[in-house]
Design an enzyme around this catalytic site. Sequence first.
Site, short mmCIF file in Angstrom:
data_model
loop_
_atom_site.label_atom_id
_atom_site.label_comp_id
_atom_site.label_asym_id
_atom_site.label_seq_id
_atom_site.Cartn_x
_atom_site.Cartn_y
_atom_site.Cartn_z
N GLU A 280 0.83 -1.20 0.00
CA GLU A 280 0.00 0.00 0.00
C GLU A 280 0.87 1.26 0.00
OE1 GLU A 280 -3.71 -0.53 2.08
OE2 GLU A 280 -3.44 1.40 3.05
N CYS A 307 -8.30 -2.00 4.27
CA CYS A 307 -8.20 -3.23 5.07
C CYS A 307 -9.44 -3.52 5.90
CB CYS A 307 -6.98 -3.24 5.95
SG CYS A 307 -6.32 -1.65 6.32
N SER A 327 -7.27 1.94 -2.11
CA SER A 327 -6.07 1.16 -2.39
C SER A 327 -6.54 -0.18 -2.96
CB SER A 327 -5.28 0.94 -1.11
OG SER A 327 -4.45 -0.19 -1.26
N LYS A 366 -15.39 -9.55 8.34
CA LYS A 366 -14.38 -10.42 7.74
C LYS A 366 -14.98 -11.73 7.25
CE LYS A 366 -10.64 -7.90 8.43
NZ LYS A 366 -9.82 -7.43 7.32
N CYS A 523 -10.06 -1.80 14.85
CA CYS A 523 -10.38 -3.22 15.08
C CYS A 523 -10.51 -3.57 16.56
CB CYS A 523 -9.31 -4.10 14.46
SG CYS A 523 -9.06 -3.74 12.73
#
Lengths: 593, 386, 154
Positions: A280, A307, A327, A366, A523
Amino acid sequence: MINLLINDQKVSVQAGTTVLAAAKKLKINIPTLCNHDDLCVAGNCRVCIVEQKGARTLIASCATPASEGMDIHTNTLKVRNARKHIVELLLSEHRADCTKCYKNQNCELQSLANEFAFGDHIFLDLVEDHKYNIDRSSPSFIKDDSKCIRCQRCVRTCSELQYISAIAVSNKGAQMKISSFNNRPMSHVVCTNCGQCVNRCPTGALVEKTYIDQVWDAIYDPDKHVVVQTAPAVRVALGEDLGYDPGERVTGKMVNALRQLGFSSVLDTDFTADLTIMEEGTELLVRLKKALVDGDKKVSLPMFTSCSPGWIKFIEHKYPEFLPNLSTCKSPQQMFGVLAKTYYAKKRNIDPSKIVSVSIMPCTAKKFEADRPEMRASGFKDVDFVLTTRELAVMIKQAGLDFRNLEEAKYDSIMGDSTGAGVIFGATGGVMEAALRTAYEIVTGREVPFGNLNITPVRGMDGVKEATVKIEGCVDAWKFLEGAELKVAIAHGLVNANKIMKLVREGKAPYHFIEIMACPGGCIGGGGQPIPTNMQIRKNRMKAIYAEDEHMVLRKSHENPEVIAIYKEFLEKPNSHKSHELLHTHYIERDNY
Amino acid sequence: MENKGLNKVDLIFEKIEPKEVLIKAFKMSSAEIIQNILDSGLKGRGGAGFPTGLKWKYTAAEKSSEKYIVCNADEGEPGTFKDREILERVSDKVHGGMAIAGKAIGAKMGIVYLRGEYRYMLLKLMIELDSFHKMIKEIGYDFNIEYRMGSGAYICGEESALFESIEGKRGEPRNKPPYPTVSGVFDKPTSINNVETLVTAMMIIQHGAKNFTQYGTKDSRGSKVFSVSGDTPTPGIFELELGMSVQQFVNVFGDGDTKAVQVGGASGFCVPRKKFAETIIGFEGVPTGGSMMLFNSSRSMYNVLHNYLDFFTEESCGQCTPCRVGCQQLLKGVEKVKKGEAKPTYLNELMKLADSMKIAAKCGLGQSVGNAFKSIVGNFREEIIY
Amino acid sequence: MYQVGNLVKELSDKHGRMRESLMPILQEIVQKHNYLTDEAMVEVARELDISAAEVYGTASFYTFLDTQEKGKYVIRICKTITCSMKGKSDIIHTLEDMLKIKVGETTTDKQFSLIETNCIGWCHKAPAILINEMPYTELTPEKVSTIIKDYMQK
Ligand SMILES: Cc1cc2nc3c(=O)[nH]c(=O)nc-3n(C[C@H](O)[C@H](O)[C@H](O)COP(=O)(O)O)c2cc1C
Ligand code: SF4
Ligand code: SF4
Ligand code: SF4
Ligand code: SF4
Ligand code: FES
Ligand code: FES
């Protein structure tokens, strides 16, 4: 200051303090359900009612500001009887099959029932009168209306913290419930699968979709090689579900536990976090070069981090015109997944079709990400099963491990090495800090000019953070950046992401690089983290993350020896053809409803 | 207790020259207007009976450049239809009352929240509002009224739910405090008044507080409009002096066989024949927003209660536990008792539940479901069981 | 099913694009088309920049903002106590017979929908119904069938 009496004890509080908070100050416990520290006051469950002298009715302590001279009693017979009735009423609408319920032993309704409404139920069963729906459509969570107490915490979460309102209150009276747009399946609405609602649901009405059994099956399948990766934020939170205080780091014990559970190889998502920084960071520098040197007008800047799968889905739904600004890097989880079935398989000489790749994540989104069709670059499903921090705790309990007395262990190799930069991915600002540590050094050949590498302006709980890094003393290859001011911004929680995206849309965002995490705090505050999660707990976890970083020998991604090795042996260099094939992807536009 | 007997009055529907009253009012100071209303002892006509003068005083005391006067024309209480009649016949007095209230509290904006069921008269009201705005302009006063429509939700008559609805949201009552006088519609200081309250206030300014206090009793001053329905030979709208007994009311409006009167609508109280004489209609006895429903001995009080509970189960906003679930339990409970599927003693549990709802529910709806329930079950237990 | 076309945009121009504009906009769509389609709600959400789930959640709170398909004439029969006592059931039977639908249903030609509603403020002239906006009171089976025949002719 406001003076009042609670259970005949004097207490002084600041104006605006609720009766509930005032009582807490006196260590007087008042039960609550709809109240949550992260959310605005609802005052709808009525469990927190108390008696105020002279008042016609009982008052909801969570929703009533303390006022001068109040005389409050929290435990009179009147209060107790009404409270018992309320709990009984909730239970009468509720499919209380606790032993079958995922939230058994971790349910606020159940605790209240244990305190107030044990024995025979007073009231009639209303469950049969409601046509409750169970929505299993999302790969991330299950919405079971038969366990919903209509506290609206989820609705407030989705609107106040996440600015999505994928779910809202619908209908009225007895029919009132929590609905997506016209009750469409959760998999087909704007929901980001962030799981913030799941984390705040007091009952089993919103729970992650669990894959524990599938993982056990894989572990006990002699034909399978089961690798597990653990996200950085898990190690600072897992302890909470196993009797530790918020903010205690249990990395070594967790690694040992995973080994004891029978995973063939215990690896670290931090490794691919470091790899993400290489990919990145390079991508950013390339975009900057194209824009600044080549004058390429088509380059999409600012560049956004990619992410956080909740954030990805948010932008797909809400700001699809800015998808090119993302990205192209996959998230560390997915980079890990694809490498596990290619690089790792090759190095360890294992047939990739026999590899089962499991990830332990602080996140419910996720699970969705792993299911995306984009995530099969290895020729297989790159990540087979995603478990939340909470699910891992369940597995540890199921296996009967004495977690507290486990020896500390180290990650396996390969793909088990990490740096402090990879670790801080778990907190808001972490990706930015890690990226700056590396990019600055690539460009100038020197370490970032912050004491002990701690880039404090990008840290902390402010919803939107900004920083400017002046680039001076560039090495030859990056001379064009000499004197440039790199402007960065960070947002966490989608309500804050939206603030930045509005600026971007209006052309008022002067940034080059923006880090966005879907969850409050990043997170560490993910939807898959232990319950409860609130500001204090997030702060403790964040502190632990930075402590973990400071304790590492290596703290810059480009110094990760396994990262250096993988480029040498497999990927060649960041943004190489192979990298693009395996580690990068593009996303799609989705409807905004 | 004071008893004034049954006296018909004609003040609310009396045709007046609103312009003159308004000129008179606008010459008065805010404090003077409020004092007049305080002196009159006027209590709100929407049901809750809060002293109107006090409400205006509190709102006037708030410092805010933006305040609102909201006219509550949601009239959803079963058995009430007087606000519709008032708006049909004397909307100029409703608008006038709002302007006076606006002057009293310092509001330049008025909003009428009209229930969706009354949309048929909106066109006419718009025309009348136009002439009102013209007149106000002629007087040289700055006050503007807007209409907002409901869409079929009884709870939107509750003041804070009504604000939510005006703001484009679900009509879920808010937590109180803050009260509307501090933070009402658009979070601005707001005086919300019933249609009839506003007309009455205008009347008080016109005739003076003294004239008003000669009607009614100490606790219930003046006269008010009653909506009479059910088993009566003369259903309709009647303006009566406050302070009569139910007996006196039944003597005039009953069909000779009245066994119960539901005073105040589904959220009010059921008065059985044996209590007619001792019960005064007013804030000292059974308060009412005007709904008077008569039942003769051919009626099953079980059906009456069932109908009310069905109403509340549907019309509760559903947000709070005691009301949302409590209503369902009361409804299902009486059904089961009636069918013999639950013991008659289960009614005792339900009576206790009704008590809990009264003190634990978030708003007036849930708090008053117990009124009808307890007074009907308490007085007609046999009819519920058998 | 109708197509909303430009309607939502026009209504948003007229009533504004604030949250408080939501009710007037939904109300006017319903006045025109008698119910809200998913498409209409999504459009409204887009214009007002709020979530579609919230539009649905708000609409479904209000009985008059139907999200199920409704006919051109929506007949709402008051089911509250006075109307119940004064012959509501007879009116329903007459209507069900005439229109060959049950309460809650819409005729196949999409002309009429039949629903029950709570007190509409005409208790002294019970039983009462609304057909779209118009109240009809002191009904008898004969009276209501004349009224419906008129509507059928329209
Ligand atoms: C469930 C519920 C419904 C109500 N409906 C009405 C109504 O239709 N009209 C009305 O004027 N007040 C209604 N009220 C009372 C209002 O909340 C408020 O007290 C009133 O509008 C104040 O005006 P007043 O003081 O002039 O009566 C209702 C209250 C509750 C709890
Ligand atoms: S949600 Fe709670 S109370 Fe309900 S079944 Fe599950 S554990 Fe039991
Ligand atoms: S998972 Fe996230 S986006 Fe989806 S409903 Fe829950 S809070 Fe909203
Ligand atoms: S789903 Fe959970 S958080 Fe949402 S209202 Fe129901 S119980 Fe509360
Ligand atoms: S009492 Fe009933 S109407 Fe009032 S807030 Fe509670 S649920 Fe809503
Ligand atoms: S916790 Fe106070 S009302 Fe729910
Ligand atoms: S009961 Fe039917 S209109 Fe009031």
